[in-house]
Write an enzyme that holds these catalytic residues in place. Sequence first.
Site, short mmCIF file in Angstrom:
data_model
loop_
_atom_site.label_atom_id
_atom_site.label_comp_id
_atom_site.label_asym_id
_atom_site.label_seq_id
_atom_site.Cartn_x
_atom_site.Cartn_y
_atom_site.Cartn_z
N ASP A 147 0.84 -1.19 0.00
CA ASP A 147 0.00 0.00 0.00
C ASP A 147 0.88 1.25 0.00
OD1 ASP A 147 -2.26 -1.54 -0.02
OD2 ASP A 147 -2.51 -1.52 2.16
N LYS A 149 0.76 -8.31 -1.73
CA LYS A 149 -0.56 -7.94 -2.21
C LYS A 149 -0.53 -6.57 -2.89
CE LYS A 149 -4.00 -6.80 0.69
NZ LYS A 149 -4.65 -5.55 0.18
N ASP A 157 -5.21 -7.85 -5.48
CA ASP A 157 -6.40 -7.49 -4.71
C ASP A 157 -7.18 -6.41 -5.47
OD1 ASP A 157 -8.27 -7.34 -2.72
OD2 ASP A 157 -7.02 -6.17 -1.34
N LEU A 158 -7.84 -6.82 -6.53
CA LEU A 158 -8.51 -5.88 -7.43
C LEU A 158 -10.00 -5.77 -7.14
CD1 LEU A 158 -6.69 -6.85 -10.74
CD2 LEU A 158 -6.03 -5.17 -9.01
N LYS A 159 -10.54 -6.68 -6.34
CA LYS A 159 -11.96 -6.65 -5.95
C LYS A 159 -12.87 -6.39 -7.14
CE LYS A 159 -11.20 -5.39 -1.11
NZ LYS A 159 -9.72 -5.19 -1.12
N LEU A 160 -12.75 -7.27 -8.12
CA LEU A 160 -13.53 -7.13 -9.35
C LEU A 160 -15.02 -7.28 -9.05
CD1 LEU A 160 -11.26 -9.33 -11.64
CD2 LEU A 160 -11.25 -6.84 -11.43
N ASP A 195 -18.36 -6.50 -11.59
CA ASP A 195 -18.90 -5.95 -12.82
C ASP A 195 -19.76 -7.02 -13.47
OD1 ASP A 195 -19.25 -4.32 -15.20
OD2 ASP A 195 -17.37 -3.32 -14.64
N THR A 224 -17.25 -8.81 -18.36
CA THR A 224 -16.14 -7.91 -18.04
C THR A 224 -15.19 -8.53 -17.03
OG1 THR A 224 -17.47 -5.96 -18.54
CG2 THR A 224 -15.55 -5.63 -17.12
N THR A 228 -13.91 -5.53 5.94
CA THR A 228 -13.62 -5.45 7.37
C THR A 228 -13.84 -4.06 7.94
OG1 THR A 228 -11.28 -5.11 6.88
CG2 THR A 228 -11.99 -7.36 7.35
N ARG A 233 -3.96 -7.85 13.64
CA ARG A 233 -3.06 -6.93 14.33
C ARG A 233 -2.36 -7.65 15.47
NH1 ARG A 233 -4.19 -4.50 10.46
NH2 ARG A 233 -5.00 -2.39 10.20
N GLN A 264 -9.95 -0.68 10.75
CA GLN A 264 -10.55 -2.01 10.80
C GLN A 264 -11.44 -2.12 12.04
OE1 GLN A 264 -10.07 -3.87 8.30
NE2 GLN A 264 -8.01 -3.63 7.50
N GLY A 281 -0.62 -5.34 7.40
CA GLY A 281 -0.04 -4.20 6.71
C GLY A 281 0.75 -3.27 7.60
N ARG A 282 0.05 -2.33 8.22
CA ARG A 282 0.72 -1.27 8.97
C ARG A 282 1.65 -1.75 10.08
NH1 ARG A 282 -4.65 2.42 8.88
NH2 ARG A 282 -5.48 0.34 8.44
#
Length: 235
Positions: A11, A33, A60-63, A65, A69, A120, A181, A190, A210-211
Amino acid sequence: MSHSRIVFPLDYPSLAEARAGAARVRGAVGVLKVGLELFVKEGPAALAIAKENGADLFADLKLHDIPETVERAIASLAPADARFVTVHAAGGQAMLARAVERADREAGGRLTVLAVTVLTSLDDSDLAAQGVVGRAQDHVLRLARLAWSAGVRGFVCSPAEVRSLRTELGPHAILVTPGVRPAGSAAGDQKRIATPAQAIADGADFIVVGRPIRDAADPAAAAREIAAEVARGVA
């Protein structure tokens, strides 16, 4: 290896920063990711970072449509040799089925379609505002059943739902859990979180962190500590 179950999100706002971030955790996490922020700005070049660092790629494109497509998007992703790609379960059975079929055809089983159930960042009150009746956990199960019937075998779910999904779907489902976490870390945006050991013990196959890794003074060391927590969860 415990570190292979850790997904680290790239990110970052630029390709250069993402490459630097990936290099800092090289060998300490198993999956990198690439989300919308980086992909929209940098395109396919961002997808190559995982292979450059010897990690698996999570697109992680969260398609979400129409089925045609989404199917074509899956076909376009295949050359990147991704291990995971996300789609929204709310896209419906036809969209989900065509995504899975195209992934199998293009990648020979290498690419796993992961259905995103309830983000989340959402809780019961957020869903109620959208007209969804019942608890977030109930809606997760409804969407998971729909996706499973369409052939989806991988799911993204929060720590609050991972145990119930494991019970519902059995041992062959692949469960990827964000909102993880280490003890003492800030929750950030979150709302449904758990520690690495708890998420793994409850049935997660992979955890997204992540963080707590990215913002650590030594990201690789932070990732190794989380891998130790994962090992405790397995035990």
